[in-house]
Write a protein that holds these residues in place. Sequence first.
Motif, mmCIF file in Angstrom:
data_model
loop_
_atom_site.group_PDB
_atom_site.id
_atom_site.type_symbol
_atom_site.label_atom_id
_atom_site.label_comp_id
_atom_site.label_asym_id
_atom_site.label_seq_id
_atom_site.Cartn_x
_atom_site.Cartn_y
_atom_site.Cartn_z
ATOM 1 N N PRO A 15 -30.880 50.285 11.630
ATOM 2 C CA PRO A 15 -30.164 50.010 12.881
ATOM 3 C C PRO A 15 -29.163 51.105 13.232
ATOM 4 O O PRO A 15 -28.543 51.704 12.354
ATOM 5 N N THR A 16 -29.016 51.341 14.520
ATOM 6 C CA THR A 16 -27.973 52.236 15.006
ATOM 7 C C THR A 16 -26.660 51.466 14.926
ATOM 8 O O THR A 16 -26.665 50.234 14.789
ATOM 9 N N PRO A 17 -25.513 52.146 15.009
ATOM 10 C CA PRO A 17 -24.240 51.422 14.933
ATOM 11 C C PRO A 17 -24.128 50.261 15.932
ATOM 12 O O PRO A 17 -23.624 49.194 15.585
ATOM 13 N N ASP A 18 -24.650 50.416 17.146
ATOM 14 C CA ASP A 18 -24.539 49.317 18.114
ATOM 15 C C ASP A 18 -25.559 48.203 17.859
ATOM 16 O O ASP A 18 -25.497 47.147 18.482
ATOM 17 N N GLU A 19 -26.492 48.412 16.931
ATOM 18 C CA GLU A 19 -27.453 47.361 16.572
ATOM 19 C C GLU A 19 -27.047 46.601 15.310
ATOM 20 O O GLU A 19 -27.654 45.589 14.975
ATOM 21 N N GLU A 20 -26.019 47.085 14.600
ATOM 22 C CA GLU A 20 -25.642 46.480 13.322
ATOM 23 C C GLU A 20 -25.192 45.031 13.447
ATOM 24 O O GLU A 20 -25.341 44.255 12.511
ATOM 25 N N SER A 21 -24.668 44.649 14.615
ATOM 26 C CA SER A 21 -24.254 43.251 14.797
ATOM 27 C C SER A 21 -25.454 42.311 14.724
ATOM 28 O O SER A 21 -25.297 41.109 14.509
ATOM 29 N N LEU A 22 -26.652 42.838 14.867
ATOM 30 C CA LEU A 22 -27.860 42.013 14.828
ATOM 31 C C LEU A 22 -28.415 41.846 13.417
ATOM 32 O O LEU A 22 -29.499 41.318 13.244
ATOM 33 N N LEU A 23 -27.677 42.273 12.415
ATOM 34 C CA LEU A 23 -28.138 42.117 11.039
ATOM 35 C C LEU A 23 -27.820 40.734 10.483
ATOM 36 O O LEU A 23 -28.260 40.395 9.395
ATOM 37 N N THR A 24 -27.085 39.928 11.224
ATOM 38 C CA THR A 24 -26.743 38.585 10.775
ATOM 39 C C THR A 24 -27.786 37.588 11.281
ATOM 40 O O THR A 24 -28.626 37.919 12.113
ATOM 41 N N ASN A 25 -27.715 36.372 10.786
ATOM 42 C CA ASN A 25 -28.626 35.318 11.245
ATOM 43 C C ASN A 25 -28.010 34.478 12.348
ATOM 44 O O ASN A 25 -28.464 33.377 12.614
ATOM 45 N N THR A 26 -26.965 34.975 12.979
ATOM 46 C CA THR A 26 -26.333 34.220 14.051
ATOM 47 C C THR A 26 -27.165 34.314 15.326
ATOM 48 O O THR A 26 -27.974 35.225 15.493
ATOM 49 N N ILE A 27 -26.946 33.374 16.225
ATOM 50 C CA ILE A 27 -27.652 33.338 17.494
ATOM 51 C C ILE A 27 -26.892 34.206 18.495
ATOM 52 O O ILE A 27 -25.679 34.096 18.636
ATOM 53 N N THR A 28 -27.599 35.054 19.191
ATOM 54 C CA THR A 28 -27.008 35.959 20.174
ATOM 55 C C THR A 28 -26.967 35.274 21.533
ATOM 56 O O THR A 28 -28.014 34.904 22.057
ATOM 57 N N GLU A 111 -45.263 46.360 18.233
ATOM 58 C CA GLU A 111 -44.921 47.218 17.093
ATOM 59 C C GLU A 111 -43.440 47.199 16.739
ATOM 60 O O GLU A 111 -43.067 47.548 15.624
ATOM 61 N N LYS A 112 -42.573 46.752 17.664
ATOM 62 C CA LYS A 112 -41.132 46.668 17.381
ATOM 63 C C LYS A 112 -40.675 45.239 17.128
ATOM 64 O O LYS A 112 -39.480 44.978 17.049
ATOM 65 N N PHE A 113 -41.597 44.301 16.982
ATOM 66 C CA PHE A 113 -41.257 42.901 16.739
ATOM 67 C C PHE A 113 -41.702 42.569 15.322
ATOM 68 O O PHE A 113 -42.851 42.203 15.077
ATOM 69 N N LEU A 114 -40.768 42.750 14.373
ATOM 70 C CA LEU A 114 -41.066 42.608 12.955
ATOM 71 C C LEU A 114 -40.109 41.607 12.309
ATOM 72 O O LEU A 114 -38.899 41.662 12.536
ATOM 73 N N ARG A 115 -40.665 40.724 11.479
ATOM 74 C CA ARG A 115 -39.837 39.727 10.787
ATOM 75 C C ARG A 115 -38.737 40.423 9.983
ATOM 76 O O ARG A 115 -38.956 41.437 9.329
ATOM 77 N N GLY A 116 -37.523 39.881 10.081
ATOM 78 C CA GLY A 116 -36.400 40.410 9.318
ATOM 79 C C GLY A 116 -35.756 41.651 9.919
ATOM 80 O O GLY A 116 -34.828 42.201 9.346
ATOM 81 N N MET A 117 -36.249 42.095 11.069
ATOM 82 C CA MET A 117 -35.722 43.324 11.675
ATOM 83 C C MET A 117 -35.434 43.088 13.155
ATOM 84 O O MET A 117 -35.903 43.816 14.028
ATOM 85 N N LYS A 118 -34.621 42.066 13.415
ATOM 86 C CA LYS A 118 -34.404 41.696 14.812
ATOM 87 C C LYS A 118 -33.675 42.761 15.625
ATOM 88 O O LYS A 118 -33.778 42.771 16.845
ATOM 89 N N PHE A 119 -33.011 43.700 14.961
ATOM 90 C CA PHE A 119 -32.338 44.770 15.711
ATOM 91 C C PHE A 119 -33.339 45.604 16.517
ATOM 92 O O PHE A 119 -32.994 46.171 17.549
#
Length: 161
Positions: A15-28, A111-119
Amino acid sequence: PSLHRMVRDYSGEVPTPDEESLLTNTITPNAAFPLKLHEILTQIEHAGLSDIIGWLPHGRSFKIHHQQEFASLILPKYFVMTKKSSFLRQLNLYGFNRLCGGPDQGSYYHEKFLRGMKFLCKRMNRQKVNGNRIRSAGNPDEEPVLSSYPSCPPPRPTVGV
């Protein structure tokens, strides 16, 4: 020579720095469709409803296993839409493809929709709508064999022993 289409393997991306918030299991809140779908697939897995819709074992595509239960239970609970056709339209607008042959027949992949990599969902773009574009029928001989790629999420490096 194999005719199977190759897809870019994004499983090694970080993840890029602005994508790091998506490393949690919280709902966006107010998430775009792909991100919301990714989070919902995780919720459904934790709720034990993967028999209705869920990731395939390799984590590179998902499948609606039971159409009726998906339309009556999953769509109204997790999505704003109530019609399966609206859900499928969103998949098409974001460039998902449906596999029409092989072991993953009937599943949807991007190709960008992968389990565990929601960023990676942040990198998916909604396509512009230009009239009634008709998609050509799929050809199983030209589809990627997703099980030939590494499973997602990729194993995390272990620190120390």
